[in-house]
Design a protein around this motif. Structure first.
Motif, mmCIF file in Angstrom:
data_model
loop_
_atom_site.group_PDB
_atom_site.id
_atom_site.type_symbol
_atom_site.label_atom_id
_atom_site.label_comp_id
_atom_site.label_asym_id
_atom_site.label_seq_id
_atom_site.Cartn_x
_atom_site.Cartn_y
_atom_site.Cartn_z
ATOM 1 N N TRP A 122 37.515 41.689 37.583
ATOM 2 C CA TRP A 122 38.527 42.502 36.908
ATOM 3 C C TRP A 122 39.532 41.653 36.141
ATOM 4 C CZ3 TRP A 122 38.221 47.742 36.623
ATOM 5 C CH2 TRP A 122 37.386 48.389 37.541
ATOM 6 N N ILE A 127 40.356 34.038 30.710
ATOM 7 C CA ILE A 127 41.262 33.279 31.566
ATOM 8 C C ILE A 127 40.471 32.479 32.585
ATOM 9 C CG2 ILE A 127 42.989 33.550 33.399
ATOM 10 C CD1 ILE A 127 44.171 35.803 31.759
ATOM 11 N N TYR B 20 38.099 31.105 43.981
ATOM 12 C CA TYR B 20 39.550 31.320 43.881
ATOM 13 C C TYR B 20 40.374 30.084 43.559
ATOM 14 C CZ TYR B 20 39.030 36.164 44.876
ATOM 15 O OH TYR B 20 38.705 37.477 44.750
ATOM 16 N N MET B 23 41.698 29.723 39.977
ATOM 17 C CA MET B 23 42.776 30.647 39.617
ATOM 18 C C MET B 23 44.088 30.249 40.277
ATOM 19 S SD MET B 23 41.232 34.368 39.071
ATOM 20 C CE MET B 23 39.709 34.448 39.934
ATOM 21 N N LEU B 192 38.729 53.287 34.120
ATOM 22 C CA LEU B 192 39.279 51.978 34.485
ATOM 23 C C LEU B 192 38.368 50.846 34.016
ATOM 24 C CD1 LEU B 192 40.707 52.489 38.067
ATOM 25 C CD2 LEU B 192 41.944 51.746 36.037
ATOM 26 N N LEU B 193 37.055 51.053 34.181
ATOM 27 C CA LEU B 193 36.107 50.028 33.750
ATOM 28 C C LEU B 193 36.204 49.837 32.235
ATOM 29 C CD1 LEU B 193 33.827 48.115 34.441
ATOM 30 C CD2 LEU B 193 32.225 49.994 34.213
ATOM 31 N N THR B 196 39.397 47.974 31.364
ATOM 32 C CA THR B 196 39.318 46.524 31.624
ATOM 33 C C THR B 196 38.419 45.843 30.600
ATOM 34 O OG1 THR B 196 38.759 47.381 33.804
ATOM 35 C CG2 THR B 196 39.363 45.091 33.672
ATOM 36 N N ASP B 200 39.650 42.885 28.036
ATOM 37 C CA ASP B 200 39.014 41.608 28.249
ATOM 38 C C ASP B 200 38.273 41.093 27.029
ATOM 39 O OD1 ASP B 200 38.626 39.618 29.976
ATOM 40 O OD2 ASP B 200 36.820 40.416 30.892
ATOM 41 N N SER B 236 48.449 33.971 31.837
ATOM 42 C CA SER B 236 47.322 34.241 32.739
ATOM 43 C C SER B 236 47.828 34.672 34.106
ATOM 44 C CB SER B 236 46.456 33.001 32.901
ATOM 45 O OG SER B 236 46.121 32.468 31.655
ATOM 46 N N ILE B 239 48.799 38.227 34.006
ATOM 47 C CA ILE B 239 47.631 39.114 33.970
ATOM 48 C C ILE B 239 46.967 39.164 35.348
ATOM 49 C CG2 ILE B 239 45.332 39.449 32.963
ATOM 50 C CD1 ILE B 239 46.445 38.264 30.374
ATOM 51 N N ILE B 240 46.770 37.978 35.972
ATOM 52 C CA ILE B 240 46.136 37.952 37.298
ATOM 53 C C ILE B 240 46.991 38.755 38.284
ATOM 54 C CG2 ILE B 240 45.511 36.459 39.252
ATOM 55 C CD1 ILE B 240 44.744 34.310 37.198
ATOM 56 N N VAL B 243 46.476 42.482 37.745
ATOM 57 C CA VAL B 243 45.160 42.946 38.208
ATOM 58 C C VAL B 243 45.130 43.010 39.732
ATOM 59 C CG1 VAL B 243 42.733 42.350 38.365
ATOM 60 C CG2 VAL B 243 43.911 42.131 36.196
ATOM 61 N N VAL B 244 45.605 41.911 40.380
ATOM 62 C CA VAL B 244 45.538 41.873 41.841
ATOM 63 C C VAL B 244 46.361 43.009 42.427
ATOM 64 C CG1 VAL B 244 46.189 40.531 43.879
ATOM 65 C CG2 VAL B 244 45.029 39.419 41.974
ATOM 66 N N VAL B 247 44.549 46.340 41.902
ATOM 67 C CA VAL B 247 43.397 46.540 42.792
ATOM 68 C C VAL B 247 43.870 46.841 44.213
ATOM 69 C CG1 VAL B 247 41.407 45.392 43.842
ATOM 70 C CG2 VAL B 247 41.801 45.196 41.395
ATOM 71 N N SER B 251 43.065 50.246 46.227
ATOM 72 C CA SER B 251 42.294 50.291 47.473
ATOM 73 C C SER B 251 43.114 50.927 48.585
ATOM 74 C CB SER B 251 41.817 48.897 47.855
ATOM 75 O OG SER B 251 42.896 48.132 48.319
#
Lengths: 295, 270
Positions: A122, A127, B20, B23, B192-193, B196, B200, B236, B239-240, B243-244, B247, B251
């Protein structure tokens, strides 16, 4: 209502998918010209029937002949295929143990592990590729770390080589490999392995004779999902690869944006598609088989 | 509980570290005071300040969000229609072409999709800008939406729709009152897909964007091409982070809803 529901998306795809594709085919048969748009002939209906006939008469396969004569394109196609194959194998080697570990993890961990695999998907692709630029650079973190460990005495040159491209592809496409492999391993009954071992198989031969065949559909799906987009990849070779990294996506891009040779760019695109049709058809057949088995 | 073998623990640990650590490094270095991304010179948030003052990035971000919302909404409408037709309508003339056109963009290399759409826009004389990017993104993401929605349509009980028609609904009412609420989670997931995918996308947007509209990925790509920059690390990280947290919220919401539903079911049984 079904008519409307068919007609709207149908028309949309005809105009924005099929027609553009036909235009690419047509321009691939045209000649480069210094004009706007930079190709000839252009279709002009005002000239009547004769103009249409002249138009078709002026189309030829010259660009395709040119592509076969110039080494650059052949090498680019071959090296794209080579890079895609090597990185697919590497992705499988990295992804399989992860998927296997996930499938063997306690049930209550699995949703969280799934989420951890999907999460990078996602976040932006660009990036994730960019993250490796800082790591792999000559004075980057990886080299600093290896120097500090004393494993190397001089920084390794990784960025701007094919190795960096492999790392980039493996990293960004890893979820596409893990998810299908995990899906097929998860359905496997672990008592099958116990049975194999009870019947005298060693652990290794039980793995080869039981786990691997059951994981096969997932492995094949994962390999296609990595291989097909990797062949036409543009971002990874242009950020992590060097001048000697030849990939056809990059060649097409440069042909179009730098050389402004639209006819050659179009011919490059059509041949790329012809190359990809084989794996795409195989992939769809495989998926269809898998669906039939499920039912 | 089964115990995991040491091999599995090691492969999971290494695998997730590989996924990970890059990132994490990106995020850590966005707080680096030094302009050189590879040398740590103390904690600083100055790159975030520079980013907020950089109007080109802000403009691009705005264009990206606009394109994302518009294209994913169109893609959801078109993709849901296409999925409904593929699953519910039997054979009709041109079905093979229809299904081919829905699946082909999924496997089409991005450079080819981008090139072909650009050539179309030039052929019909459409100026490149926000509109052309929205058209391009709608086209490829509607196919993803239709795949997501049709998997949901396949699995649900058709007799519900038939009952609605028997009870006097018009087909459209039946769709709106019965089908749509049942497939709503898949439609939302499809949106949502699509959103994204649009946020992207670099390659297709680069072909279809004009000088009047630059999206964030195009902007990031052109500055990253010259090398690593701490401003991009800061961007970045934002953005990360978005997103995190998105999500995690999603959930938690779905977990909460599942829990609420099973509580309701238990109450109904008691």
């Amino acid at each position: 209502m079904k008519r409307i529901f068919t007609a709207v998306p149908y028309l949309w795809l005809l105009v924005l998918f099929l027609v553009p594709f036909l235009i690419v085919m047509k321009i691939s048969l045209s000649d480069y010209a210094i004009s706007i748009p930079p190709y000839t002939p252009t279709l002009d209906f005002s000239g009547g029937w004769q103009a249409v006939r002249d138009f078709f008469g002026a189309l030829d396969f010259e660009n395709y002949v040119f592509l076969t004569e110039d080494d650059l394109y052949w090498k680019a196609y071959l090296s794209s295929l080579k890079i895609a194959i090597i990185s697919t194998i590497l992705t499988l080697l990295v992804g399989f143990p992860i998927a296997y570990g996930m499938a063997r993890a306690p049930d209550e961990w699995r949703p969280a592990l799934m989420m951890l695999v999907i999460l990078p998907f996602w976040t932006s692709f660009l990036i994730r590729v960019y993250a490796w630029m800082g790591i792999l650079a000559n004075e980057g973190i990886l080299n600093q770390f290896l120097l500090w460990l004393g494993l190397i005495s001089e920084p390794l040159t990784i960025i701007n080589t094919n190795i960096a491209v492999y790392i980039g592809i493996v990293y960004t496409y890893l979820p596409f490999m893990i998810l299908p492999v995990y899906a097929s391993l998860e359905r496997m009954d672990p008592s099958l392995l116990e049975a194999a071992e009870d019947l005298g198989c060693s652990r290794v031969s039980a793995f080869w004779n039981v786990t691997v065949p059951l994981a096969r559909p997932g492995v094949i799906a994962g390999c296609f999902l990595v291989f097909i987009p990797a062949v036409g990849e543009f971002v990874i070779p242009s950020l992590l690869g060097g001048s000697q990294t030849l990939m056809i996506g990059k060649v097409l891009w440069e042909e179009f944006f730098s050389n402004r040779d639209w006819p050659v760019a179009s011919a490059v695109a059509i041949i790329l598609l012809l190359i990809l049709i084989i794996p795409i058809v195989l992939f769809q057949r495989q998926e269809q088989l898998a669906r039939e088995v499920d039912q | 509980m089964r115990r995991m073998s040491a091999f599995n623990v090691v492969s999971l640990t290494l695998g997730f570290a590989f996924l990970y650590i890059p990132m994490v490094i990106l995020v850590v270095y966005s707080f680096n005071a030094s302009k050189l991304v590879t040398v740590w010179a103390g904690f600083s948030t100055k790159w975030y300040g520079e980013l907020i003052r950089n109007e080109a990035f802000l403009d691009a971000a705005w264009v990206t969000v606009k394109v994302g919302v518009l294209s994913s909404t169109f893609a959801t409408v078109l993709g849901t229609m296409a999925a409904y037709v593929m699953v519910r309508r039997g054979s009709f003339r041109g079905r093979t072409l229809f299904s081919g056109m829905i699946y082909a963009p999924l496997v089409m290399p991005e450079v080819i999709t981008g090139l072909s759409l650009l050539l179309l826009f030039i052929a019909i004389g459409l100026d490149r800008g926000v509109l052309t990017i929205v058209l391009a993104h709608t086209t490829f993401s509607m196919c993803y939406v239709s795949v997501v929605v049709s998997s949901r349509l396949v699995s649900f009980d058709r007799s519900l729709e038939e009952a609605a028609l028997d009870l006097g609904c018009t087909p459209f009412q039946g769709f709106r009152l019965v089908t749509l609420p049942i497939i709503a989670p898949a439609v939302l997931a499809g949106w949502l897909l699509a959103f994204t995918l649009s946020l992207d996308d670099l390659v297709i947007a680069s072909f279809t964007a004009g000088p009047s509209a630059t999206t964030l990925p195009i902007k990031i790509f052109s500055s990253v091409r010259l090398g690593v920059s701490p401003e991009i690390n800061a961007l970045s990280t934002i953005i990360i982070g978005l997103v995190v947290s998105g999500v995690i919220v999603a959930s938690l919401v779905s977990k909460h809803r599942i829990a609420a539903r099973s509580a309701e079911e238990r109450a109904a049984i008691d």
